[in-house]
Design an enzyme around this catalytic site. Structure first.
Site, PDB file in Angstrom:
ATOM      1  N   HIS A   1      29.285  22.897  -8.954  1.00  0.00           N
ATOM      2  CA  HIS A   1      28.298  21.920  -9.681  1.00  0.00           C
ATOM      3  C   HIS A   1      27.052  22.208  -9.197  1.00  0.00           C
ATOM      4  O   HIS A   1      26.736  22.258  -7.588  1.00  0.00           O
ATOM      5  CB  HIS A   1      28.693  20.660  -9.979  1.00  0.00           C
ATOM      6  CG  HIS A   1      28.987  19.951  -8.616  1.00  0.00           C
ATOM      7  ND1 HIS A   1      30.306  20.067  -8.075  1.00  0.00           N
ATOM      8  CD2 HIS A   1      28.388  19.166  -7.936  1.00  0.00           C
ATOM      9  CE1 HIS A   1      30.407  19.400  -6.849  1.00  0.00           C
ATOM     10  NE2 HIS A   1      29.103  18.728  -6.665  1.00  0.00           N
TER      11      HIS A   1
ATOM     12  N   GLY B   1      28.910  18.355   2.205  1.00  0.00           N
ATOM     13  CA  GLY B   1      29.391  17.232   1.608  1.00  0.00           C
ATOM     14  C   GLY B   1      29.883  17.500   0.198  1.00  0.00           C
ATOM     15  O   GLY B   1      29.726  16.452  -0.533  1.00  0.00           O
ATOM     16  N   GLN B   2      30.504  18.615   0.014  1.00  0.00           N
ATOM     17  CA  GLN B   2      31.036  18.925  -1.430  1.00  0.00           C
ATOM     18  C   GLN B   2      32.290  17.813  -1.254  1.00  0.00           C
ATOM     19  O   GLN B   2      33.160  18.209  -0.479  1.00  0.00           O
ATOM     20  CB  GLN B   2      31.377  20.341  -1.299  1.00  0.00           C
ATOM     21  CG  GLN B   2      31.982  20.483  -2.748  1.00  0.00           C
ATOM     22  CD  GLN B   2      32.476  22.089  -3.209  1.00  0.00           C
ATOM     23  OE1 GLN B   2      32.359  23.022  -2.272  1.00  0.00           O
ATOM     24  NE2 GLN B   2      32.521  22.467  -4.419  1.00  0.00           N
TER      25      GLN B   2
ATOM     26  N   ASP C   1      24.956  12.300 -13.308  1.00  0.00           N
ATOM     27  CA  ASP C   1      25.783  11.861 -12.336  1.00  0.00           C
ATOM     28  C   ASP C   1      26.180  10.463 -12.446  1.00  0.00           C
ATOM     29  O   ASP C   1      25.287   9.576 -12.455  1.00  0.00           O
ATOM     30  CB  ASP C   1      25.168  12.253 -10.795  1.00  0.00           C
ATOM     31  CG  ASP C   1      25.918  12.263  -9.798  1.00  0.00           C
ATOM     32  OD1 ASP C   1      26.280  13.373  -9.208  1.00  0.00           O
ATOM     33  OD2 ASP C   1      26.407  11.344  -9.367  1.00  0.00           O
ATOM     34  N   ILE C   2      27.389  10.152 -11.993  1.00  0.00           N
ATOM     35  CA  ILE C   2      27.889   8.577 -12.280  1.00  0.00           C
ATOM     36  C   ILE C   2      27.107   7.889 -10.995  1.00  0.00           C
ATOM     37  O   ILE C   2      27.149   6.552 -11.250  1.00  0.00           O
ATOM     38  CB  ILE C   2      29.240   8.709 -12.239  1.00  0.00           C
ATOM     39  CG1 ILE C   2      29.850   7.569 -12.780  1.00  0.00           C
ATOM     40  CG2 ILE C   2      29.931   8.857 -10.685  1.00  0.00           C
ATOM     41  CD1 ILE C   2      31.261   7.505 -13.252  1.00  0.00           C
TER      42      ILE C   2
ATOM     43  N   ASN D   1      26.237  22.062  -3.194  1.00  0.00           N
ATOM     44  CA  ASN D   1      26.842  21.914  -1.866  1.00  0.00           C
ATOM     45  C   ASN D   1      28.166  22.854  -1.668  1.00  0.00           C
ATOM     46  O   ASN D   1      28.977  22.744  -2.841  1.00  0.00           O
ATOM     47  CB  ASN D   1      27.346  20.533  -1.750  1.00  0.00           C
ATOM     48  CG  ASN D   1      25.999  19.440  -1.725  1.00  0.00           C
ATOM     49  OD1 ASN D   1      24.937  19.887  -1.031  1.00  0.00           O
ATOM     50  ND2 ASN D   1      26.031  18.262  -2.375  1.00  0.00           N
TER      51      ASN D   1
ATOM     52  N   HIS E   1      23.506  20.190  -8.446  1.00  0.00           N
ATOM     53  CA  HIS E   1      22.626  19.075  -8.470  1.00  0.00           C
ATOM     54  C   HIS E   1      21.360  19.247  -9.034  1.00  0.00           C
ATOM     55  O   HIS E   1      20.674  20.143  -8.465  1.00  0.00           O
ATOM     56  CB  HIS E   1      22.644  18.074  -7.345  1.00  0.00           C
ATOM     57  CG  HIS E   1      23.878  17.643  -6.988  1.00  0.00           C
ATOM     58  ND1 HIS E   1      24.468  16.573  -6.897  1.00  0.00           N
ATOM     59  CD2 HIS E   1      24.958  18.410  -6.170  1.00  0.00           C
ATOM     60  CE1 HIS E   1      25.735  16.390  -6.517  1.00  0.00           C
ATOM     61  NE2 HIS E   1      25.946  17.503  -5.660  1.00  0.00           N
TER      62      HIS E   1
HETATM   63  P1  AMP Z   1      29.305  16.852  -4.195  1.00  0.00           P
HETATM   64  O1  AMP Z   1      29.025  16.035  -3.314  1.00  0.00           O
HETATM   65  O2  AMP Z   1      28.206  18.112  -4.355  1.00  0.00           O
HETATM   66  O3  AMP Z   1      30.754  17.482  -4.689  1.00  0.00           O
HETATM   67  O4  AMP Z   1      29.007  15.958  -5.519  1.00  0.00           O
HETATM   68  C1  AMP Z   1      29.820  15.442  -6.327  1.00  0.00           C
HETATM   69  C2  AMP Z   1      29.075  14.720  -7.423  1.00  0.00           C
HETATM   70  O5  AMP Z   1      29.821  14.215  -8.413  1.00  0.00           O
HETATM   71  C3  AMP Z   1      28.608  13.227  -6.752  1.00  0.00           C
HETATM   72  O6  AMP Z   1      27.143  13.011  -6.749  1.00  0.00           O
HETATM   73  C4  AMP Z   1      29.369  12.049  -7.636  1.00  0.00           C
HETATM   74  O7  AMP Z   1      28.633  11.079  -7.699  1.00  0.00           O
HETATM   75  C5  AMP Z   1      29.462  12.943  -8.841  1.00  0.00           C
HETATM   76  N1  AMP Z   1      30.757  12.383  -9.549  1.00  0.00           N
HETATM   77  C6  AMP Z   1      31.908  12.075  -9.447  1.00  0.00           C
HETATM   78  N2  AMP Z   1      32.641  11.891 -10.609  1.00  0.00           N
HETATM   79  C7  AMP Z   1      31.680  11.822 -11.455  1.00  0.00           C
HETATM   80  C8  AMP Z   1      32.064  11.406 -13.133  1.00  0.00           C
HETATM   81  N3  AMP Z   1      33.111  11.175 -13.437  1.00  0.00           N
HETATM   82  N4  AMP Z   1      30.929  11.865 -13.759  1.00  0.00           N
HETATM   83  C9  AMP Z   1      29.767  12.053 -13.220  1.00  0.00           C
HETATM   84  N5  AMP Z   1      29.438  12.338 -12.063  1.00  0.00           N
HETATM   85  C10 AMP Z   1      30.589  12.222 -11.069  1.00  0.00           C
END
Ligand code: AMP
Length: 114
Positions: free
Chosen positions: A100, A93-94, A30-31, A87, A102
């Site tokens: 995906h 909070g999606q 995760d970024i 999520n 986590h």
């Molecule tokens: P969600 O809130 O469950 O939709 O989580 C989305 C996740 O994607 C968040 O934890 C972000 O930090 C992560 N994210 C968004 N863009 C990227 C990216 N380019 N590379 C890795 N993680 C990302």
């Protein structure tokens, strides 16, 4: 070109730190990590949310969890513990609408979530 950021990671168009790739499931860091270990596992195929899963996706979702189990073991957190979360939609909070999972670990994770 897809406007889905995780589809673009899946094609390699956007870089990510990949930890697992079996052609169907991809795992990458995760970024914006919320824990010392924060990995995202996605199916390559675009599915927007859990609500969009079909019965035919049962094996795919099983493989997502098996990949998570393998990544947790490889990162050395299988015994200390980890959490997997998917999520779905606004109240959860999606923010990225490509399903995906986590995988969070490396510290004590509070329960229940706030
Ligand atoms: P969600 O809130 O469950 O939709 O989580 C989305 C996740 O994607 C968040 O934890 C972000 O930090 C992560 N994210 C968004 N863009 C990227 C990216 N380019 N590379 C890795 N993680 C990302």
């Amino acid at each position: 070109m897809s406007d889905c950021i995780f589809c673009r990671i899946a094609t390699g168009e956007i870089p990510a730190t990949t930890l697992y790739d079996d052609g169907e499931i991809l795992a990458f860091r995760d970024i914006n990590p919320e824990a010392p270990v924060h990995v995202l596992l996605i199916p390559r195929r675009h599915i927007a949310t859990l609500n969009d899963l079909a019965a035919a996706d049962a094996t795919l979702i099983g493989r997502l969890y098996l990949a998570g189990k393998q990544v947790a073991a490889e990162l050395g957190v299988a015994e200390s513990g980890y959490r997997t979360v998917i999520n779905c939609n606004r109240d959860a909070g999606q923010i990225v609408f490509h399903i995906h999972m986590h995988l969070l670990a490396g510290r004590e994770l509070g329960w229940p979530p706030g």
